[in-house]
Each structure stands twice: as structure tokens, then as C-alpha cells.
Design an enzyme around this catalytic site. Sequence first.
Site, PDB file in Angstrom:
ATOM      1  N   GLY A 139       0.663  -1.186  -0.127  1.00  0.00           N
ATOM      2  CA  GLY A 139       0.109  -0.032  -0.035  1.00  0.00           C
ATOM      3  C   GLY A 139       1.015   1.313  -0.138  1.00  0.00           C
ATOM      4  O   GLY A 139       2.004   1.549  -0.848  1.00  0.00           O
ATOM      5  N   CYS A 140       0.475   2.275   0.851  1.00  0.00           N
ATOM      6  CA  CYS A 140       1.268   3.509   1.031  1.00  0.00           C
ATOM      7  C   CYS A 140       2.513   3.405   1.232  1.00  0.00           C
ATOM      8  O   CYS A 140       3.372   4.606   1.182  1.00  0.00           O
ATOM      9  CB  CYS A 140       0.240   4.285   1.976  1.00  0.00           C
ATOM     10  SG  CYS A 140      -1.210   4.807   1.294  1.00  0.00           S
ATOM     11  N   THR A 141       3.098   2.270   1.938  1.00  0.00           N
ATOM     12  CA  THR A 141       4.391   2.240   2.206  1.00  0.00           C
ATOM     13  C   THR A 141       5.309   2.146   1.144  1.00  0.00           C
ATOM     14  O   THR A 141       6.671   2.191   1.273  1.00  0.00           O
ATOM     15  CB  THR A 141       4.828   1.080   3.071  1.00  0.00           C
ATOM     16  OG1 THR A 141       3.495   0.907   3.999  1.00  0.00           O
ATOM     17  CG2 THR A 141       5.892   1.320   4.144  1.00  0.00           C
ATOM     18  N   PHE A 333       4.137   5.158   5.074  1.00  0.00           N
ATOM     19  CA  PHE A 333       3.356   4.267   6.136  1.00  0.00           C
ATOM     20  C   PHE A 333       2.178   3.628   5.522  1.00  0.00           C
ATOM     21  O   PHE A 333       1.468   4.103   4.679  1.00  0.00           O
ATOM     22  CB  PHE A 333       2.905   5.135   7.553  1.00  0.00           C
ATOM     23  CG  PHE A 333       3.899   5.879   8.253  1.00  0.00           C
ATOM     24  CD1 PHE A 333       4.530   4.894   9.255  1.00  0.00           C
ATOM     25  CD2 PHE A 333       4.418   7.115   7.858  1.00  0.00           C
ATOM     26  CE1 PHE A 333       5.622   5.579   9.828  1.00  0.00           C
ATOM     27  CE2 PHE A 333       5.338   7.571   8.538  1.00  0.00           C
ATOM     28  CZ  PHE A 333       6.132   6.918   9.893  1.00  0.00           C
TER      29      PHE A 333
END
Length: 350
Positions: A139-141, A333
Site C-alpha cells: 500500500g502507501c508504504t 506508512f
Amino acid sequence: MVSVYVARPAVALGEYRIPTSAVLEDIERAQCGRPGLVAALRIVRNLQVDTRYWSLPLEELRKPQDVAARNAWATAAVYRLGAQAAHGALDNAHLEPGEVDCVIPVHSSGVAMPGLGVHIAQELGLRADVLHVPVTQVGCTAGAWGLSLAAQLVTAMPGRRVLLVVAEALSNCYRPTEPGVIPAMYSGLFGDCGSAAMVTSDWRGPGLRIEDGWTHLLPQSSDCYWMELDAEGQRFASTPAALQAVSRCMPEMVQWLKGSALHDWPVWMAAHPGGPRIIQSQAEGLPEAPDLRHAWDSLREHGNPGGPAVLDVLRRIHDDPPPHGAPGLVCGFGPGFFGAAVRGTWRQQR
């Protein structure tokens, strides 16, 4: 010691620029008269997103779609945006496709096999013996995590040229008819984007020299937020625990930053622009907050496209660079709950 450099990232955006005013009007139309509409509209207004870029026009995206239809266009968008960004990354690094030794393709939206890496290899004409390290579910990581992995691969084999490609079509999570502030937040926040960067031990112009990496899985945190499947396809969900997840990771990051006397404190930072609360938590969690204006600019102009976002912030830092030798940080994160970062110095020359 092997020096690892990141060339200027390239970014590709969805074809349709969608202002927040249009999203607000669509949610209000879809939920007219329902309880909770006022709160839903308020949270979208407070996201500090002016525009986002989607792969379908709003009038198409608002129509009901089944899983297969939504997955088909989302996967196509991920492929298109990833390939566009990859082309740009090679141009920025002054490399030809045949000079790429490894590709790290990353996406969470859209389900397909073969995946993004195979499409990029065929689209760009990469060598048949290129090492593929496909990644999903971060994902956003993804942007920060991918840089850390790429740096480890280069360190393990100096001279290896690694192409990191992150692409998402998070507009496939748009649900204007779904009541509640959480669906409204994701509907107003997400955008579509591809970003890519070359990571090598060869000097490729001004940019970040990576010196260290960090990852941290927050214990007992899988209930913070997650992606799930419903009748219309992929969607994100979260609990109140997500609001504190970044703040809970920051002490571990600070300990890592303080752990080596060889490093000065970061004065610039490519922070994950996941939303106002996420940017603020990163700033408040550091005893000396570096310059975060490029993260705020990325959020305002592109929303949160997930994993590609932090590379967009790094691209903006290239356009407005810190002084030579300035210590800096790239961090992201995402689901898990998981944090990742790389630190290093800005190099204007070798």
C-alpha cells in the site's frame, strides 16, 4: 562501502483532473437526505486536497460496477501509469532499457497475473534475464519501502541497476453512495498515479545518496486499516486505531535516526502525503521537524495516490533542492501497520 544513488523520479498521473468541488457535489447528490451527509462533506473539505487525478471521468466512475469490470480498468490503469513512469525514470537516469538489471514492480490496486513487472518488461523492452521482484500489499508504504529494498539489492551487487516502479489506481475505491465519514474520506482522498526511479551505484545526477534504511511493523496493528473486497471490487476500511498508528511508529523512527553518530539530523524530508493527520503526525513525532512543504503541496495537488506519492514528493525536492550534503529522509506508512524509511544526503555532485 558502496554508494547508492536515487535518480530523479518520474511521475505519471491519471488522465482526468477532478476538483474537490466536483467530489463534494457528487457525494451530496448521491446521499441527499441521508443521515451523516453533513459530516461526510465536512471531512472531504478538511482533507486539504484541491485536485486529484483519476483514470475514468467522474460521470463514469460513479456508475455501479461489478468486480470484474472495475478490476479490468483499474489493472489497465496501473499498467499504463507504471509504464509511463518507468519510461520517464529511464530518461531521467540517462539509461536505455537494456541497461536495467532488476525491476521492482509494486501495486495494490487491481488483481492480475502476469502482473505489472511483465507488462513493463514488454512495454519498455527490458532484457529477458532481468531480475523481477514483484511486490503487492504494501500500500502507501511502497515508495519508501521500495527504495530501501532497491538499495539493499544494489549493495549486495554493486553495479546493479534497479528500476523501482509503483503504480496505483485507487479511484477504483470511489463509493459516493456509501454512507459514513470513512467511505467519504477515502472517496475524497485517493487519486491515481504511477511513479518510478532508478537506484544504482552509478552517479546519475543530483539526488539522494542512500546511507541507511529502516522498517517497522507496529505490533498488533492489522486492525488499523485494510483493503477488502465487496460486490463492486476493492475498497479500504479502517478503525479509530488508524488515527494514532503513525504517531505510534514515530518513536521507533526517532531512535533509528539517533542511533548513529555518523548521521546529522535530517533537514529535508520526503514525507508520505497520506492526509493532513499523517503529515502532521510525522512532523510532530520528530524532535526537529524538517521541511515538509513539498508533502503538503503533493497532497493538495494530487491527493493521496498511495505508494507512488512519496516519490512524487522526492521529485518536487529535485525541483527545489536542498544544499549539497544536506541530510534528509524519505518515509512512508501503510497497512500492517507498517513504516519504512531511507536516510542519506543530498548530492549535487559526486
